[in-house]
Motif scaffolding. Structure first.
Motif, PDB file in Angstrom:
ATOM      1  N   GLU A  85      42.731  50.759  42.785  1.00 39.24           N
ATOM      2  CA  GLU A  85      43.028  49.503  43.468  1.00 39.24           C
ATOM      3  C   GLU A  85      41.930  48.545  43.557  1.00 39.24           C
ATOM      4  N   LEU A  86      41.085  48.599  42.442  1.00 39.76           N
ATOM      5  CA  LEU A  86      39.925  47.424  42.367  1.00 39.76           C
ATOM      6  C   LEU A  86      40.337  46.167  42.176  1.00 39.76           C
ATOM      7  N   ASP A  87      41.218  45.889  41.132  1.00 41.20           N
ATOM      8  CA  ASP A  87      41.493  44.881  40.743  1.00 41.20           C
ATOM      9  C   ASP A  87      42.811  43.970  41.337  1.00 41.20           C
ATOM     10  N   SER A  88      42.755  43.733  42.607  1.00 41.14           N
ATOM     11  CA  SER A  88      44.023  43.130  43.282  1.00 41.14           C
ATOM     12  C   SER A  88      45.269  44.294  43.004  1.00 41.14           C
ATOM     13  N   GLY A  89      44.855  45.513  43.364  1.00 44.67           N
ATOM     14  CA  GLY A  89      45.680  46.673  43.590  1.00 44.67           C
ATOM     15  C   GLY A  89      46.111  47.195  42.016  1.00 44.67           C
ATOM     16  N   GLU A 114      48.167  40.331  29.148  1.00 46.31           N
ATOM     17  CA  GLU A 114      47.528  39.333  28.789  1.00 46.31           C
ATOM     18  C   GLU A 114      47.028  38.328  29.958  1.00 46.31           C
ATOM     19  N   ALA A 115      47.948  38.263  30.855  1.00 39.04           N
ATOM     20  CA  ALA A 115      47.615  37.344  32.026  1.00 39.04           C
ATOM     21  C   ALA A 115      46.241  37.992  32.913  1.00 39.04           C
ATOM     22  N   ARG A 116      46.360  39.335  33.061  1.00 38.29           N
ATOM     23  CA  ARG A 116      45.230  39.745  33.765  1.00 38.29           C
ATOM     24  C   ARG A 116      44.011  39.640  33.005  1.00 38.29           C
ATOM     25  N   PHE A 117      44.101  39.992  31.633  1.00 33.59           N
ATOM     26  CA  PHE A 117      42.729  39.423  30.965  1.00 33.59           C
ATOM     27  C   PHE A 117      42.342  38.196  30.917  1.00 33.59           C
ATOM     28  N   ALA A 118      43.047  37.096  30.902  1.00 33.25           N
ATOM     29  CA  ALA A 118      42.945  35.802  30.758  1.00 33.25           C
ATOM     30  C   ALA A 118      42.123  35.503  32.369  1.00 33.25           C
ATOM     31  N   ARG A 119      42.744  36.057  33.390  1.00 28.68           N
ATOM     32  CA  ARG A 119      41.794  36.030  34.767  1.00 28.68           C
ATOM     33  C   ARG A 119      40.401  36.707  34.779  1.00 28.68           C
ATOM     34  N   TRP A 120      40.270  37.775  34.014  1.00 26.94           N
ATOM     35  CA  TRP A 120      39.027  38.375  33.870  1.00 26.94           C
ATOM     36  C   TRP A 120      37.912  37.272  33.321  1.00 26.94           C
ATOM     37  N   ARG A 121      38.540  36.835  32.079  1.00 27.75           N
ATOM     38  CA  ARG A 121      37.524  36.055  31.050  1.00 27.75           C
ATOM     39  C   ARG A 121      37.419  34.699  31.728  1.00 27.75           C
ATOM     40  N   GLU A 122      38.554  34.094  32.475  1.00 30.14           N
ATOM     41  CA  GLU A 122      38.305  32.762  33.073  1.00 30.14           C
ATOM     42  C   GLU A 122      37.331  33.057  34.216  1.00 30.14           C
ATOM     43  N   PHE A 123      37.338  34.315  35.092  1.00 26.31           N
ATOM     44  CA  PHE A 123      36.489  34.174  36.207  1.00 26.31           C
ATOM     45  C   PHE A 123      35.006  34.303  35.494  1.00 26.31           C
ATOM     46  N   LEU A 124      34.749  35.123  34.597  1.00 19.29           N
ATOM     47  CA  LEU A 124      33.290  35.173  33.943  1.00 19.29           C
ATOM     48  C   LEU A 124      32.651  34.041  33.293  1.00 19.29           C
ATOM     49  N   GLU A 125      33.706  33.452  32.431  1.00 17.02           N
ATOM     50  CA  GLU A 125      33.263  32.076  32.022  1.00 17.02           C
ATOM     51  C   GLU A 125      33.069  31.104  32.971  1.00 17.02           C
ATOM     52  N   GLY A 126      33.648  30.927  34.175  1.00 16.20           N
ATOM     53  CA  GLY A 126      33.577  30.109  34.989  1.00 16.20           C
ATOM     54  C   GLY A 126      32.477  30.095  35.954  1.00 16.20           C
ATOM     55  N   ARG A 127      31.970  31.369  36.164  1.00 19.50           N
ATOM     56  CA  ARG A 127      31.051  31.734  37.042  1.00 19.50           C
ATOM     57  C   ARG A 127      29.594  31.661  36.049  1.00 19.50           C
TER      58      ARG A 127
END
Length: 186
Positions: A85-89, A114-127
Motif C-alpha cells: 500500500e505504499l503508493d496510494s494503495g 502509464e498514468a502511474r508512471f507519469a505521476r512518479w516522473r512528474e513528481f520527481l521532475e517537479g521537485r
C-alpha cells in the motif's frame, strides 16, 4: 571489486560510478540540485536508518522488511520488502543495502501503468528539476545528483506497463565504508 561496487554496477549499469561529489555532478544525466533539497521518494531517502526504514515500510506501505546481515562484514545488511500500500494503495517493492544500519543504496520498484508512471516522473521532475533523458538500450533514465548523493528514475516498457525503479545512493556513506581503515596519504 567489493560487494557494494558490484551492486552499484548491477543497479546503475556498466558505465562505472565515482562516488566523490564532484565526479557525481560531472556524470552525464543532469544538473546538481539546489542545496535546500534532499532526495526523498515515497517517504524514503538515501541514508535512512533501519529503524526509519522499517517504520515507513510498516506504516505507509503495510509491509514487513526482512534483512540479512553479511557474513564477511557485519556492518553490511541487505533488506527487502513488498509494500502493498505504499503508493496510494498500490504495491511497491523495496530493496536496500545498508552500512551500519543506514541505507547506502535504496531502490523502490514496481510495474506501473502509464498514468502511474507519469505521476512518479512528474513528481520527481517537479521537485528536483528537468534533466536530460539517458537511454541505454531499452532502458530510459532520469538522474539527479546532489551533495554526493544520487537519485535515478529508470524505466522500460513491458507490454502496456512500465517496469520502473527509483534508486537512491548515499555516496558519502559508501565512501566512508570503503575508506574505513585506509590510511590517508599526506
Amino acid at each position: 571489486m567489493n560487494v557494494l561496487r558490484r551492486l552499484l554496477v548491477l543497479l546503475l549499469g556498466t558505465g562505472g560510478l565515482s562516488l566523490c561529489p564532484a565526479a557525481l555532478r560531472a556524470q552525464q544525466g543532469g544538473p546538481a540540485v539546489e542545496d535546500t533539497l534532499a532526495f526523498e521518494f515515497l517517504g524514503f531517502r538515501p541514508g535512512i536508518t533501519l529503524v526509519a526504514l522499517r517504520d515507513n515500510a510498516t506504516q505507509a506501505g503495510r509491509g514487513v522488511i526482512t534483512c540479512r546481515r553479511a557474513t564477511g562484514d557485519l556492518r553490511l545488511s541487505e533488506c527487502r520488502a513488498g509494500l502493498p500500500e505504499l503508493d496510494s494503495g498500490r504495491s511497491v517493492d523495496l530493496w536496500a543495502s545498508l552500512i551500519d544500519d543506514h541505507a547506502a543504496i535504496l531502490a523502490l520498484s514496481g510495474r506501473l501503468s502509464e498514468a502511474r508512471f507519469a505521476r512518479w516522473r512528474e513528481f520527481l521532475e517537479g521537485r528536483y528539476g528537468a534533466t536530460p533523458e539517458i537511454r541505454r538500450g531499452p532502458m530510459r533514465m532520469l538522474q539527479w545528483v546532489h551533495d554526493g548523493r544520487m537519485l535515478r528514475l529508470s524505466w522500460r516498457l513491458k507490454g502496456r506497463d512500465f517496469e520502473t525503479s527509483v534508486s537512491m545512493i548515499d555516496g558519502p556513506l559508501l565512501d566512508g565504508w570503503a575508506n574505513q581503515g585506509k590510511r590517508v596519504k599526506s
